[in-house]
Enzyme design. Structure first.
Site, short mmCIF file in Angstrom:
data_model
loop_
_atom_site.label_atom_id
_atom_site.label_comp_id
_atom_site.label_asym_id
_atom_site.label_seq_id
_atom_site.Cartn_x
_atom_site.Cartn_y
_atom_site.Cartn_z
N GLU A 256 28.96 -33.39 -2.36
CA GLU A 256 27.99 -33.08 -1.36
C GLU A 256 28.45 -31.78 -1.14
OE1 GLU A 256 25.58 -34.62 -0.17
OE2 GLU A 256 25.98 -36.94 -0.91
N CYS A 290 26.41 -28.30 6.77
CA CYS A 290 25.61 -27.93 5.48
C CYS A 290 24.19 -28.01 5.62
CB CYS A 290 26.15 -28.99 4.52
SG CYS A 290 25.87 -30.71 4.99
N GLU A 387 25.57 -19.08 3.14
CA GLU A 387 25.79 -20.10 4.34
C GLU A 387 26.14 -19.41 5.43
OE1 GLU A 387 28.14 -23.34 2.61
OE2 GLU A 387 26.64 -24.64 3.56
P1 NAD Z 1 35.98 -26.42 1.45
O1 NAD Z 1 35.24 -26.37 -0.12
O2 NAD Z 1 36.88 -24.79 1.60
O3 NAD Z 1 37.06 -27.60 1.69
C1 NAD Z 1 36.50 -28.87 1.55
C2 NAD Z 1 37.86 -29.74 1.25
O4 NAD Z 1 38.43 -29.41 -0.08
C3 NAD Z 1 39.13 -29.66 2.23
O5 NAD Z 1 39.55 -30.74 2.26
C4 NAD Z 1 39.95 -28.59 1.33
O6 NAD Z 1 41.26 -28.58 1.92
C5 NAD Z 1 39.67 -28.95 -0.06
N1 NAD Z 1 39.98 -28.06 -0.91
C6 NAD Z 1 39.92 -26.63 -0.85
N2 NAD Z 1 40.32 -26.16 -1.98
C7 NAD Z 1 40.43 -26.87 -3.03
C8 NAD Z 1 40.68 -27.23 -4.34
N3 NAD Z 1 40.91 -26.17 -4.99
N4 NAD Z 1 41.05 -28.27 -4.98
C9 NAD Z 1 40.72 -29.51 -4.13
N5 NAD Z 1 40.47 -29.59 -2.82
C10 NAD Z 1 40.31 -28.36 -2.28
O7 NAD Z 1 34.93 -26.87 2.39
P2 NAD Z 1 35.13 -26.30 4.22
O8 NAD Z 1 35.16 -24.99 4.42
O9 NAD Z 1 36.25 -27.51 4.53
O10 NAD Z 1 33.63 -26.89 4.52
C11 NAD Z 1 32.55 -26.16 4.52
C12 NAD Z 1 31.70 -26.57 3.25
O11 NAD Z 1 31.30 -27.88 3.30
C13 NAD Z 1 30.08 -25.75 3.37
O12 NAD Z 1 30.02 -25.12 2.20
C14 NAD Z 1 29.35 -26.93 3.86
O13 NAD Z 1 28.04 -26.77 3.28
C15 NAD Z 1 29.91 -28.26 2.91
N6 NAD Z 1 29.64 -29.23 3.45
C16 NAD Z 1 28.67 -30.23 2.99
C17 NAD Z 1 28.14 -31.04 3.32
C18 NAD Z 1 27.19 -32.05 2.45
O14 NAD Z 1 27.06 -33.31 2.61
N7 NAD Z 1 26.61 -31.59 1.58
C19 NAD Z 1 28.83 -31.74 4.44
C20 NAD Z 1 29.48 -31.00 5.22
C21 NAD Z 1 29.85 -29.68 4.62
#
Ligand code: NAD
Length: 483
Positions: A256, A290, A387
């Site tokens: 997602e 998102c 975004e």
């Molecule tokens: P992010 O991708 O930075 O982090 C998400 C998760 O991944 C966190 O737990 C983070 O610690 C972990 N993470 C970061 N780097 C990683 C790596 N290299 N390997 C494994 N895990 C890692 O996202 P964010 O800033 O926490 O959230 C915002 C983003 O999430 C936005 O792009 C938003 O659109 C998206 N989002 C999508 C949905 C959906 O359902 N499509 C819902 C909510 C948020």
């Protein structure tokens, strides 16, 4: 486990039914974005802790999968009830670590708990199939078995709902999980764990690993042959990395990812309804969603009236510490997010956009940004491509439907689009032409545990919620039977 106690939230890792310290004793701070003060610290899981969590999940798997669907359903139903009984406390925890207004946090807890109720109902609907093979003498018997140990990685913007949207179906399907909450907001998931235990989730079935070394930890988990599923919610950039990692062991993926939602107002739209929808699609969670409306395409005939009414509503919103009653716009999660919003606005204005309201951060402590409306935004503005993740509405005019559809589809993302028109026939026809996994037709909110949530193109793979969400955690097995 020395941390400043706050609201009785455990601050260890949760492995095999116990809160424990990290194997190297490391911890990291959790901040309050409204005050920029440290709330507490939590244990930071190492790769070794990851392996211990997998050992615990492995040990718990056959017992949990072997319980009848009704028994698993009752645990989830109880979790829903207990979570709702603690709605206010959980909402406060979300606001403390995420910054959003209490009203947003209360809605999130209700939405999050609903995934437990929905999957309590789905747990008993793991339907199979049987048919007669068309040409051979065999019967084709199809059943769905738990996919195996699942790693769940969640973002900070909905720290409760993005976790329950995965834990609910995983537990309903019979899978044990290892949850890696976002480093900005680990407390919500840690506070949820005692609720799950009280509901009857056995040791090892849910394990929680906050970590400031997310990359190394998740990569190690992904390369352990016991892991059969990674379900990730977060940015497209991180999702891409995890897809590469998942390829090595051909691990199942649920992704997602990011969005760039267009919000379309047709000439015949009910303008009041469109403004109401826009306030939800743009301002729920301060735009840190998102699903947040990122680009507004408004028909030239109604552009000015829509812009004026939206500006009026945005200007009147109450900004402040999310814990204060009546606040509608809380703090953004961190300085980086606030600075990014500031950059997008500066970039658009430098290229010719006009600010109708807002357009600047709120001075003083906390990562606040004023609700903002921009018009006459040129196509070259970065906020139309990326975004925004903040309270900024970016408006453009459109002239013809064909031109509007091609602009709306001109993005690598495809999560959700919003469309306002009084003509349902036109609305449905345009919806079909929009390359998005979800459409809000005369609605500014699509999220619903009973609906298949997910995107097309680079917004993701798979669906969460609905029956589809259960199927993500099930593997299909076909038995060819000599009847
Ligand atoms: P992010 O991708 O930075 O982090 C998400 C998760 O991944 C966190 O737990 C983070 O610690 C972990 N993470 C970061 N780097 C990683 C790596 N290299 N390997 C494994 N895990 C890692 O996202 P964010 O800033 O926490 O959230 C915002 C983003 O999430 C936005 O792009 C938003 O659109 C998206 N989002 C999508 C949905 C959906 O359902 N499509 C819902 C909510 C948020």
């Amino acid at each position: 486990m020395d941390a400043k106690p706050i609201m009785d939230i455990p601050t260890g890792l949760f492995i095999g039914g116990k809160f424990v310290d990290a194997s190297d004793g490391e911890r990291f701070d959790v901040m309050n974005p409204a005050t920029e003060q440290v709330l507490t610290s939590v244990a930071s899981a190492t790769v070794d802790d990851g392996m211990k969590a997998l050992d615990a999940a492995e040990a718990a798997f056959s017992d949990w999968a072997g319980r009848t669907p009704r028994v698993r359903a009752e645990v989830l139903r109880k979790a829903f009830e207990l979570m709702m009984a603690e709605q206010e406390r959980l909402a406060r925890i979300i606001t403390l670590e995420n910054g959003k207004a209490l009203s947003d946090s209360r809605s999130e807890v209700a939405y999050a708990a609903e995934f437990f109720r929905w999957y309590a109902e789905e747990a008993v609907r793991n339907l199979g199939d049987v048919m007669r093979a068309p040409s051979s003498g065999a019967r084709i018997l199809v059943q769905h078995k738990p996919i195996g140990i699942a790693v769940l990685v969640t973002p900070w913007n909905f720290p409760a709902a993005m976790a329950t949207r995965k834990i609910g179906p995983a537990l309903a399907a019979g899978c044990p999980v290892v949850v890696k909450p976002a480093s900005e907001t680990p407390l919500t998931m840690l506070a949820l764990m005692p609720i799950l235990e009280k509901a009857g989730v056995p040791p090892g079935v849910v394990n929680i690993l906050p970590s400031r070394s997310s990359g190394a930890l998740v990569d190690k988990l992904l390369h352990d042959p016991r892991v059969r599923m990674i379900s990730f919610t977060g940015s497209t950039a991180v999702g891409r990395k995890l897809l590469h990692g998942a390829a090595d062991n051909v691990v199942n993926t649920g992704m997602e990812l990011g969005g760039n939602a267009p919000f379309i107002v047709c000439a015949d739209a009910d303008i009041d309804a469109a403004v109401e929808g826009a306030m939800i699609a743009k301002m729920r969670n301060i735009g840190e969603a998102c699903t947040a409306a990122n680009r507004f395409y408004v028909h030239e005939e109604v552009h000015d009236i829509f812009a004026a009414r939206l500006t009026d509503r945005m200007r009147r919103m109450k900004i402040g510490n999310g814990l204060e009653e009546g606040v509608e716009v809380g703090a953004l999660v961190n300085a980086e997010t606030r600075d990014k919003v500031e950059h997008f606005v500066a970039d658009a204005v430098a290229k010719g956009a006009e600010i109708l309201t807002g357009g600047e951060p709120v001075p003083g402590k906390g990562y606040f940004y004023a609700p903002t409306v921009l018009v006459n935004v040129p196509d070259t503005a970065e906020c139309l491509r990326d975004e925004i993740f903040g309270p900024v509405a970016v408006l453009q005019r459109f002239h013809s439907e064909d031109e509007m559809i091609s602009r709306a589809n001109d993005t690598e993302y495809g999560l959700v689009a919003y469309l306002f028109t009084k003509d349902l026939k036109r609305g449905l026809a345009l919806s079909e032409r929009l390359e998005y996994g979800m459409i809000g037709l005369n609605r500014g909110l699509v999220s619903d545990p009973a609906a298949p949530f997910g995107g097309v193109k680079q917004s993701g793979i798979g669906r969460e919620g609905a029956h589809a969400g259960l199927m993500e955690f099930l593997e299909t097995q076909y038995i060819s039977v000599a009847w």
